[in-house]
Design a protein around this motif. Structure first.
Motif, mmCIF file in Angstrom:
data_model
loop_
_atom_site.group_PDB
_atom_site.id
_atom_site.type_symbol
_atom_site.label_atom_id
_atom_site.label_comp_id
_atom_site.label_asym_id
_atom_site.label_seq_id
_atom_site.Cartn_x
_atom_site.Cartn_y
_atom_site.Cartn_z
ATOM 1 N N ALA A 158 36.721 72.827 30.075
ATOM 2 C CA ALA A 158 35.630 71.835 30.658
ATOM 3 C C ALA A 158 34.879 71.292 28.682
ATOM 4 C CB ALA A 158 34.793 72.461 31.218
ATOM 5 N N PRO A 159 34.953 69.463 28.954
ATOM 6 C CA PRO A 159 34.162 69.760 27.488
ATOM 7 C C PRO A 159 33.223 69.319 27.902
ATOM 8 C CG PRO A 159 34.653 67.294 29.330
ATOM 9 C CD PRO A 159 35.166 69.266 30.216
ATOM 10 N N LEU A 160 32.837 69.855 25.837
ATOM 11 C CA LEU A 160 31.197 69.725 25.955
ATOM 12 C C LEU A 160 30.561 68.777 25.629
ATOM 13 C CD1 LEU A 160 31.706 73.127 24.696
ATOM 14 C CD2 LEU A 160 29.452 72.740 25.662
ATOM 15 N N PRO A 161 29.517 68.198 25.380
ATOM 16 C CA PRO A 161 29.066 67.131 24.845
ATOM 17 C C PRO A 161 29.127 66.136 23.358
ATOM 18 C CG PRO A 161 27.210 68.371 25.865
ATOM 19 C CD PRO A 161 28.256 68.910 26.187
ATOM 20 N N PRO A 162 29.295 65.288 22.863
ATOM 21 C CA PRO A 162 29.281 65.142 21.479
ATOM 22 C C PRO A 162 27.827 66.116 20.830
ATOM 23 C CG PRO A 162 29.429 63.530 23.054
ATOM 24 C CD PRO A 162 29.604 64.581 23.333
ATOM 25 N N VAL A 163 27.741 66.446 19.787
ATOM 26 C CA VAL A 163 26.707 67.414 19.330
ATOM 27 C C VAL A 163 25.678 66.371 19.223
ATOM 28 C CG1 VAL A 163 26.041 67.958 16.906
ATOM 29 C CG2 VAL A 163 28.409 68.460 17.587
ATOM 30 N N ARG A 164 25.386 64.826 18.585
ATOM 31 C CA ARG A 164 24.430 64.136 18.844
ATOM 32 C C ARG A 164 23.648 64.173 19.692
ATOM 33 N NH1 ARG A 164 23.134 61.914 14.354
ATOM 34 N NH2 ARG A 164 24.812 62.588 12.099
ATOM 35 N N ALA A 165 24.534 64.073 21.180
ATOM 36 C CA ALA A 165 23.775 63.524 22.843
ATOM 37 C C ALA A 165 23.449 65.098 22.805
ATOM 38 C CB ALA A 165 25.326 63.444 23.197
ATOM 39 N N LEU A 166 24.140 66.204 23.170
ATOM 40 C CA LEU A 166 23.081 67.553 23.029
ATOM 41 C C LEU A 166 21.789 67.692 22.209
ATOM 42 C CD1 LEU A 166 23.315 69.942 25.084
ATOM 43 C CD2 LEU A 166 24.912 71.546 22.906
ATOM 44 N N ALA A 167 22.080 67.421 20.831
ATOM 45 C CA ALA A 167 20.582 67.582 20.525
ATOM 46 C C ALA A 167 20.018 66.828 20.623
ATOM 47 C CB ALA A 167 21.494 67.206 18.738
ATOM 48 N N ALA A 168 19.950 65.726 21.023
ATOM 49 C CA ALA A 168 19.315 64.790 21.645
ATOM 50 C C ALA A 168 18.246 64.850 22.855
ATOM 51 C CB ALA A 168 19.426 63.059 21.568
ATOM 52 N N ASP A 169 19.017 64.917 23.660
ATOM 53 C CA ASP A 169 18.780 66.389 24.954
ATOM 54 C C ASP A 169 18.174 67.278 24.666
ATOM 55 O OD1 ASP A 169 20.538 64.711 27.443
ATOM 56 O OD2 ASP A 169 21.947 66.354 27.641
ATOM 57 N N LEU A 170 18.352 68.205 23.650
ATOM 58 C CA LEU A 170 17.365 69.588 24.405
ATOM 59 C C LEU A 170 16.184 68.872 23.047
ATOM 60 C CD1 LEU A 170 20.481 71.870 23.877
ATOM 61 C CD2 LEU A 170 19.245 71.077 25.757
ATOM 62 N N GLY A 171 15.956 67.788 22.444
ATOM 63 C CA GLY A 171 15.673 67.852 21.324
ATOM 64 C C GLY A 171 15.532 68.894 19.708
ATOM 65 N N VAL A 172 16.613 68.721 19.765
ATOM 66 C CA VAL A 172 16.893 69.769 18.422
ATOM 67 C C VAL A 172 18.256 68.223 17.207
ATOM 68 C CG1 VAL A 172 16.604 72.098 19.098
ATOM 69 C CG2 VAL A 172 18.823 70.471 19.695
#
Ligand SMILES: Cc1ncc(COP(=O)(O)O)c(C=O)c1O
Length: 446
Positions: free
Chosen positions: A32-46
């Motif tokens: 399963a693919p995981l989101p790109p680092v930047r996208a997940l960071a923006a999603d989680l606010g980190v």
């Protein structure tokens, strides 16, 4: 990634724990693919650095893999979750399953009579202080290895070939170290290397074994260990030839910084002579498993090697699992000592050879050159793995996609021949030919 699995966390530890839990529960499936680092960071606010640290930790533990433009994904067989087989589409009802790489159970020697004899002859359990390698088993193993030209060395017993490889790599290498492995190579070994936090360096393989230039390149790139399959290489069936062994021995001669591991898992089933590399380097280990000829459930392999290498494995075993059960050792000794079992194994080897050669010949009639010098698998290069596996599934045959075994090698599928009948060969070869090259190369019949 599953649309329903919500990644969460505000620290690297929380994010990686969330991903691990998703893998454990199956919400994040193998591949399963995981989101790109930047996208997940923006999603989680980190910050992106926090997500990057979480991904890196999981990569080092073999749970995730990052492959260039394909991004970061769950490894096909992460060491906390579903088996690698989860990557294989389940065979359709009624389909023939040639995807599993298992020996034909009907050709394994029956264990019942020897278990009954053991039961009649077994006294109280061996105690902690008396346990270890049975001298009679060690003697029988040495005689078998001597007959195949494996140099004399120290000997111990492990819970199978892969257990031996894990103990060897664990004793000699540290996370981050590089290991040279065959490419294509055994999927379980690739998983183990990832789980140990080691870096695989792929060495191309042809029908005669690992290619010399590939091994030289891996050494130049800093490989600290090299794992070679002596015969019945999985998935290609290659076997180390006399000439290749000589060239590799010359390349490896006297190296003090490399652990050489040889895996002779096919053993008595191989039907091609053994040409060991053992002894070329200062640190070496040769493993012979009983899984393929006598049954995968007999978790036992013999390991011989130089004094330091074997002492590390034996010493580490002693402080952990302790020893391989002497009940199991006695069972293997009984199987090795029975001429009727020898005859069954000889017949099984002959039968696998006929099925393999039969399929290679049938494929050649379609203009296809596949690989399978020894063992129970045939490796067929294809134009596109996913469409080949799907077309074959639609035609009623399940095969394993080459992606499970490849690092940089070209696309292919692995076909396990152990359960094939003569009547299967022509229709299977036709289906493989159609699936491998839906538009046949010019000049070849379909
Ligand atoms: C290359 C290779 N080595 C070893 C094994 C068997 O190992 P074990 O002794 O751990 O059962 C297999 C089984 O498929 C294999 O393909």
């Amino acid at each position: 990634m599953s649309a329903r699995y919500q990644l969460s966390g505000t620290t690297a530890v929380e994010i990686s724990a969330g991903i691990e839990s998703g893998i454990r529960t199956g919400a994040l499936s193998p591949g399963a693919p995981l989101p790109p680092v930047r996208a997940l960071a923006a999603d989680l606010g980190v910050s992106p650095a926090t997500v990057a640290r979480a991904y890196q930790e999981l990569r080092q533990r073999g749970l995730l893999v990052t492959a260039g433009r394909h991004g970061t994904r769950v490894r096909p067989n992460p060491p906390v979750a579903a088996r690698r087989s989860a990557l294989r589409p389940p065979p359709l009802p009624g389909a023939r399953d040639l995807s599993r790489g298992e020996p034909d159970r009907r050709l394994l020697p029956p264990l019942g009579p020897h278990l009954a004899a053991l039961a009649a002859d077994t006294g109280p359990s061996v105690s902690y202080s008396d346990a270890g390698v049975l001298p009679e088993l060690a003697e029988a193993a040495r005689a078998r290895l001597d007959a195949d030209g494996v140099p004399a060395g120290e000997l111990t017993i492990t819970g199978g070939a892969l257990d031996g490889i894990e103990r060897l790599l664990g004793a000699h290498l540290r996370p981050g170290d590089a290991v040279a492995v065959e490419d294509p190579g055994w999927a379980n070994l690739l998983d183990l290397v990832a789980a140990l936090g080691l870096r695989p360096i792929g060495v191309p393989v042809d029908d005669e074994g690992p290619m010399v230039a590939g091994v030289a390149a891996a050494l130049a790139a800093g490989a600290r260990a090299l794992v070679v399959t002596s015969r019945a290489q999985n998935p290609t069936g290659s076997a180390v030839s006399a000439e290749r062994a000589e060239a590799l021995r010359a390349l490896l001669a006297g190296r003090r910084d490399l652990l050489l591991i040889e895996d002779d898992h096919a053993a008595e089933l191989a039907r091609v002579p053994l040409h060991p590399l053992a002894g070329a380097t200062a640190s070496w280990a040769f493993l012979r498993s009983v899984s393929k000829p006598f049954g995968p459930d007999l978790r036992l392999a013999v390991l011989v090697g130089d004094e330091t290498t074997v002492a590390r494995v034996a010493g580490r075993t002693r402080v952990g699992a302790g020893w391989v059960s002497t009940v199991l050792q006695r069972l293997v000794l009984a199987l090795w000592s029975d001429p009727a079992v020898d005859e069954l194994v000889r017949r099984a080897a002959q039968s696998y050879e006929q099925r393999r050669d039969g399929l290679l010949t049938a494929l050649a009639e379609h203009g296809l050159r596949a690989h399978g010098r020894s063992g129970i698998n045939v490796w067929l290069p294809v134009a596109d793995e996913t469409s080949a596996v799907t077309a074959l599934r639609d035609a009623g045959w399940a095969v394993a996609p080459g992606a499970l075994y490849r690092i940089a090698a070209a696309p292919a599928v692995r076909v396990t021949v152990s359960s094939l009948h003569t009547d299967d060969l022509a229709p299977l070869a036709a289906a493989l030919a159609h699936a491998a090259y839906p538009t046949p190369p010019p000049g070849f019949p379909t």
